[in-house]
Motif scaffolding. Structure first.
Motif, PDB file in Angstrom:
ATOM      1  N   LEU A  21      -5.535  26.612   2.610  1.00 46.96           N
ATOM      2  CA  LEU A  21      -7.202  26.106   2.546  1.00 46.96           C
ATOM      3  C   LEU A  21      -7.096  24.578   2.349  1.00 46.96           C
ATOM      4  CD1 LEU A  21      -7.019  28.301  -0.717  1.00 46.96           C
ATOM      5  CD2 LEU A  21      -8.874  28.608   1.025  1.00 46.96           C
ATOM      6  N   ASP A  22      -8.088  24.137   3.408  1.00 44.00           N
ATOM      7  CA  ASP A  22      -8.418  22.693   3.372  1.00 44.00           C
ATOM      8  C   ASP A  22      -8.964  22.433   2.220  1.00 44.00           C
ATOM      9  OD1 ASP A  22      -8.879  19.909   4.313  1.00 44.00           O
ATOM     10  OD2 ASP A  22     -10.951  20.821   4.478  1.00 44.00           O
ATOM     11  N   LEU A  23      -8.793  20.899   1.702  1.00 44.18           N
ATOM     12  CA  LEU A  23      -9.298  20.598   0.287  1.00 44.18           C
ATOM     13  C   LEU A  23     -10.805  19.856   0.625  1.00 44.18           C
ATOM     14  CD1 LEU A  23      -9.042  20.528  -2.786  1.00 44.18           C
ATOM     15  CD2 LEU A  23      -7.742  18.177  -2.355  1.00 44.18           C
ATOM     16  N   ASP A  24     -10.780  18.837   1.138  1.00 42.25           N
ATOM     17  CA  ASP A  24     -12.203  17.958   1.118  1.00 42.25           C
ATOM     18  C   ASP A  24     -13.036  18.650   2.159  1.00 42.25           C
ATOM     19  OD1 ASP A  24     -10.983  15.942  -0.563  1.00 42.25           O
ATOM     20  OD2 ASP A  24      -9.907  14.927   1.236  1.00 42.25           O
ATOM     21  N   GLY A  25     -14.302  18.987   1.652  1.00 43.04           N
ATOM     22  CA  GLY A  25     -15.273  19.727   2.545  1.00 43.04           C
ATOM     23  C   GLY A  25     -15.126  21.258   2.618  1.00 43.04           C
ATOM     24  N   THR A  26     -14.084  21.789   2.073  1.00 42.52           N
ATOM     25  CA  THR A  26     -13.907  23.243   2.056  1.00 42.52           C
ATOM     26  C   THR A  26     -13.861  23.669   0.593  1.00 42.52           C
ATOM     27  OG1 THR A  26     -12.733  23.126   4.021  1.00 42.52           O
ATOM     28  CG2 THR A  26     -12.252  24.974   2.701  1.00 42.52           C
ATOM     29  N   LEU A  27     -13.100  22.904  -0.233  1.00 37.17           N
ATOM     30  CA  LEU A  27     -13.015  23.507  -1.735  1.00 37.17           C
ATOM     31  C   LEU A  27     -13.742  22.268  -2.521  1.00 37.17           C
ATOM     32  CD1 LEU A  27      -9.130  24.711  -2.239  1.00 37.17           C
ATOM     33  CD2 LEU A  27     -11.126  26.185  -1.384  1.00 37.17           C
ATOM     34  N   VAL A  59     -14.418  11.672   5.647  1.00 33.65           N
ATOM     35  CA  VAL A  59     -13.991  12.749   4.722  1.00 33.65           C
ATOM     36  C   VAL A  59     -13.000  13.774   5.562  1.00 33.65           C
ATOM     37  CG1 VAL A  59     -14.547  14.432   2.848  1.00 33.65           C
ATOM     38  CG2 VAL A  59     -16.049  12.196   3.323  1.00 33.65           C
ATOM     39  N   GLY A  60     -11.825  13.860   5.134  1.00 33.61           N
ATOM     40  CA  GLY A  60     -10.868  14.646   5.704  1.00 33.61           C
ATOM     41  C   GLY A  60      -9.958  14.346   6.674  1.00 33.61           C
ATOM     42  N   PRO A  61      -9.844  13.638   7.826  1.00 30.11           N
ATOM     43  CA  PRO A  61      -8.962  13.101   8.808  1.00 30.11           C
ATOM     44  C   PRO A  61      -8.029  12.407   7.925  1.00 30.11           C
ATOM     45  CG  PRO A  61     -11.017  12.750   9.670  1.00 30.11           C
ATOM     46  CD  PRO A  61     -11.263  13.261   8.349  1.00 30.11           C
ATOM     47  N   GLY A 180     -10.999  25.915   6.937  1.00 35.26           N
ATOM     48  CA  GLY A 180     -11.211  24.614   6.929  1.00 35.26           C
ATOM     49  C   GLY A 180     -12.613  24.010   7.544  1.00 35.26           C
ATOM     50  N   ASP A 181     -12.953  22.663   7.394  1.00 34.77           N
ATOM     51  CA  ASP A 181     -14.283  22.395   7.601  1.00 34.77           C
ATOM     52  C   ASP A 181     -14.229  21.486   8.915  1.00 34.77           C
ATOM     53  OD1 ASP A 181     -13.191  20.299   6.085  1.00 34.77           O
ATOM     54  OD2 ASP A 181     -15.314  19.240   5.948  1.00 34.77           O
ATOM     55  N   ARG A 182     -13.083  20.798   9.454  1.00 32.39           N
ATOM     56  CA  ARG A 182     -13.159  19.904  10.465  1.00 32.39           C
ATOM     57  C   ARG A 182     -12.291  20.518  11.542  1.00 32.39           C
ATOM     58  NH1 ARG A 182     -14.316  14.630   9.186  1.00 32.39           N
ATOM     59  NH2 ARG A 182     -14.767  14.690  11.637  1.00 32.39           N
ATOM     60  N   HIS A 183     -12.350  19.655  12.767  1.00 30.05           N
ATOM     61  CA  HIS A 183     -11.780  20.215  14.026  1.00 30.05           C
ATOM     62  C   HIS A 183     -10.023  20.005  13.854  1.00 30.05           C
ATOM     63  CE1 HIS A 183     -11.014  16.107  15.563  1.00 30.05           C
ATOM     64  NE2 HIS A 183     -12.042  15.614  14.892  1.00 30.05           N
ATOM     65  N   HIS A 184     -10.154  19.065  12.845  1.00 32.50           N
ATOM     66  CA  HIS A 184      -8.492  18.818  12.592  1.00 32.50           C
ATOM     67  C   HIS A 184      -7.548  20.052  11.924  1.00 32.50           C
ATOM     68  CE1 HIS A 184     -10.755  15.040  12.040  1.00 32.50           C
ATOM     69  NE2 HIS A 184      -9.705  14.483  12.554  1.00 32.50           N
ATOM     70  N   ASP A 185      -8.571  20.788  11.318  1.00 32.24           N
ATOM     71  CA  ASP A 185      -8.229  22.222  10.752  1.00 32.24           C
ATOM     72  C   ASP A 185      -7.985  23.206  11.970  1.00 32.24           C
ATOM     73  OD1 ASP A 185      -8.321  21.292   7.965  1.00 32.24           O
ATOM     74  OD2 ASP A 185     -10.632  21.346   8.174  1.00 32.24           O
ATOM     75  N   VAL A 186      -8.892  23.216  12.593  1.00 36.25           N
ATOM     76  CA  VAL A 186      -8.552  24.147  13.739  1.00 36.25           C
ATOM     77  C   VAL A 186      -7.623  23.780  14.850  1.00 36.25           C
ATOM     78  CG1 VAL A 186      -9.855  24.937  15.898  1.00 36.25           C
ATOM     79  CG2 VAL A 186     -11.057  24.458  13.838  1.00 36.25           C
TER      80      VAL A 186
HETATM   81 MG   LIG Z   1     -11.870  19.022   5.143  1.00 35.82          MG
END
Ligand SMILES: [Mg+2]
Length: 235
Positions: A21-27, A59-61, A180-186
């Motif tokens: 689970l990603d944190l920022d923007g996801t949880l 936010v995220g990267p 996740g919520d960003r392309h970095h997660d994908v």
């Molecule tokens: Mg995120």
């Protein structure tokens, strides 16, 4: 007794499926504290503050990459990151909230037998106390973040650290899913051959999550989306 008979009598336990689970923007909605800390850093350095969309992209990267992308010259990166951290530690890190319904979904997932691990690009020295303060630590099996800023990291390296630490609890790749919520997660999960579910309530730009196996419209849909991707139990 043959090895096959022995293993039939004492089958190696198959680890439950794993949800990263990603944190920022996801949880968590962590944008307010992060963007305020970015503004403080750019003002401190006397550089033009990014516009609203630019601020949200932080936010995220990993932070150094975002700083670079928004005009911080290479030779001032350390100064910028230090200024950001000062503002973040002075209060920004506590200016966030857990998205509504997230604790309940984590409880349901665990109840269904999933192993849960948070994998965030936020440095681990912040990620762990934040998850502790907001009650997330007790709902998951591990919290994994980035190393300190001078050590290059990506979502892929954070996932590698999580998998190494979880060890025998890690199932085969097709029984792991990233959320996740960003392309970095994908992209980070793809480097490990892990499918990624994109969430629609985070900070992605339109079309950013094209590589995700599915887009989850709302927190309430998360359990069903994860179950469709990896069944909680074998058989
Ligand atoms: Mg995120």
């Amino acid at each position: 007794m043959s090895a096959a008979q022995a293993s039939a009598q004492h089958p190696t336990p198959i680890p439950p499926p794993l949800v990263l689970l990603d944190l920022d923007g996801t949880l968590m909605d962590s944008a307010p504290g992060i963007t305020a800390s970015v503004i403080a850093a750019f003002e401190r350095l006397g550089l033009p503050v990014p516009d609203e969309q630019g601020l949200r992209s932080f936010v995220g990267p990993p932070l150094p990459a975002s700083m670079r992308a928004h005009g911080v010259p290479e030779e001032r990166l350390t100064e910028a990151v230090t200024a950001y951290r000062a503002a973040f530690e002075a209060g920004g890190m506590w200016d966030s909230r857990v998205f509504a319904g997230v604790p309940e979904v984590l409880q349901q997932l665990r109840g269904a037998g999933y192993t849960l691990a948070i994998a965030t690009s936020k440095p681990q020295v912040y990620a762990r106390p934040i998850c502790e303060r907001y009650g997330l630590s007790d709902l998951v099996d591990g919290v994994y973040g980035a190393p300190l800023d001078h050590i290059p990291s990506s979502k892929a390296t954070v996932i590698a650290d999580a998998l190494a630490d979880l060890g025998p609890r890690v199932p085969t790749t097709e029984r792991i899913v990233m959320v996740g919520d960003r392309h970095h997660d994908v992209e980070g999960s793809a480097e490990h051959g892990i499918a990624c579910l994109g969430v629609d309530w985070g900070y992605a730009d339109p079309g950013e999550l094209a590589g995700a196996v599915a887009i989850v419209p709302a927190v309430a849909d998360l359990l069903a989306a994860i179950s469709a991707q990896v069944r909680p139990r074998v058989g």
